[in-house]
Design a protein around this motif. Sequence first.
Motif, PDB file in Angstrom:
ATOM      1  N   UNK A  25      65.378  29.697  15.693  1.00  0.00           N
ATOM      2  CA  UNK A  25      64.227  30.558  15.405  1.00  0.00           C
ATOM      3  C   UNK A  25      62.913  29.898  15.786  1.00  0.00           C
ATOM      4  N   UNK A  26      62.802  28.614  15.464  1.00  0.00           N
ATOM      5  CA  UNK A  26      61.600  27.863  15.841  1.00  0.00           C
ATOM      6  C   UNK A  26      61.474  27.823  17.363  1.00  0.00           C
ATOM      7  N   UNK A  27      62.596  27.559  18.049  1.00  0.00           N
ATOM      8  CA  UNK A  27      62.572  27.529  19.510  1.00  0.00           C
ATOM      9  C   UNK A  27      62.114  28.860  20.097  1.00  0.00           C
ATOM     10  N   UNK A  28      62.635  29.950  19.548  1.00  0.00           N
ATOM     11  CA  UNK A  28      62.220  31.279  20.012  1.00  0.00           C
ATOM     12  C   UNK A  28      60.719  31.465  19.839  1.00  0.00           C
ATOM     13  N   UNK A  29      60.207  31.068  18.685  1.00  0.00           N
ATOM     14  CA  UNK A  29      58.774  31.261  18.420  1.00  0.00           C
ATOM     15  C   UNK A  29      57.905  30.433  19.353  1.00  0.00           C
ATOM     16  N   UNK A  30      58.474  29.373  19.904  1.00  0.00           N
ATOM     17  CA  UNK A  30      57.750  28.511  20.844  1.00  0.00           C
ATOM     18  C   UNK A  30      58.017  28.893  22.298  1.00  0.00           C
ATOM     19  N   UNK A  31      58.823  29.947  22.513  1.00  0.00           N
ATOM     20  CA  UNK A  31      59.099  30.418  23.860  1.00  0.00           C
ATOM     21  C   UNK A  31      60.248  29.711  24.572  1.00  0.00           C
ATOM     22  N   UNK A  32      61.039  28.951  23.834  1.00  0.00           N
ATOM     23  CA  UNK A  32      62.172  28.244  24.455  1.00  0.00           C
ATOM     24  C   UNK A  32      63.247  29.236  24.899  1.00  0.00           C
ATOM     25  N   UNK A  33      63.912  28.913  25.977  1.00  0.00           N
ATOM     26  CA  UNK A  33      64.987  29.749  26.510  1.00  0.00           C
ATOM     27  C   UNK A  33      66.363  29.148  26.270  1.00  0.00           C
ATOM     28  N   UNK A  34      66.405  27.843  25.972  1.00  0.00           N
ATOM     29  CA  UNK A  34      67.689  27.206  25.704  1.00  0.00           C
ATOM     30  C   UNK A  34      67.513  26.014  24.774  1.00  0.00           C
ATOM     31  N   UNK A  35      68.604  25.668  24.166  1.00  0.00           N
ATOM     32  CA  UNK A  35      68.653  24.552  23.242  1.00  0.00           C
ATOM     33  C   UNK A  35      69.417  23.419  23.903  1.00  0.00           C
ATOM     34  N   UNK A  36      68.866  22.233  23.859  1.00  0.00           N
ATOM     35  CA  UNK A  36      69.570  21.067  24.389  1.00  0.00           C
ATOM     36  C   UNK A  36      69.488  19.945  23.367  1.00  0.00           C
ATOM     37  N   UNK A  37      70.404  19.044  23.449  1.00  0.00           N
ATOM     38  CA  UNK A  37      70.411  17.914  22.533  1.00  0.00           C
ATOM     39  C   UNK A  37      71.557  16.984  22.868  1.00  0.00           C
TER      40      UNK A  37
END
Length: 72
Positions: A25-37
Amino acid sequence: MDSIQTNLGERGRGIGNALLVAVIGWGKSEGAKRLTGKFAPDCTVNPAKIVEWYRRRGIEIDDNGNLVGGIK
């Protein structure tokens, strides 16, 4: 964010899922398109079980231990 993890005694209660949902959700609010780690299994958990946990949530782990998932 550096990492997310739940205490061993708290596992199975949905806390990890809630944390992952919050991160996405935080990533979406920041405009992220993918999660990496980076996947870093500890000695108290079966790594295959964790890999399956991530896969059920749309996140893959490559041969180098990298987490990659789309943010929908």
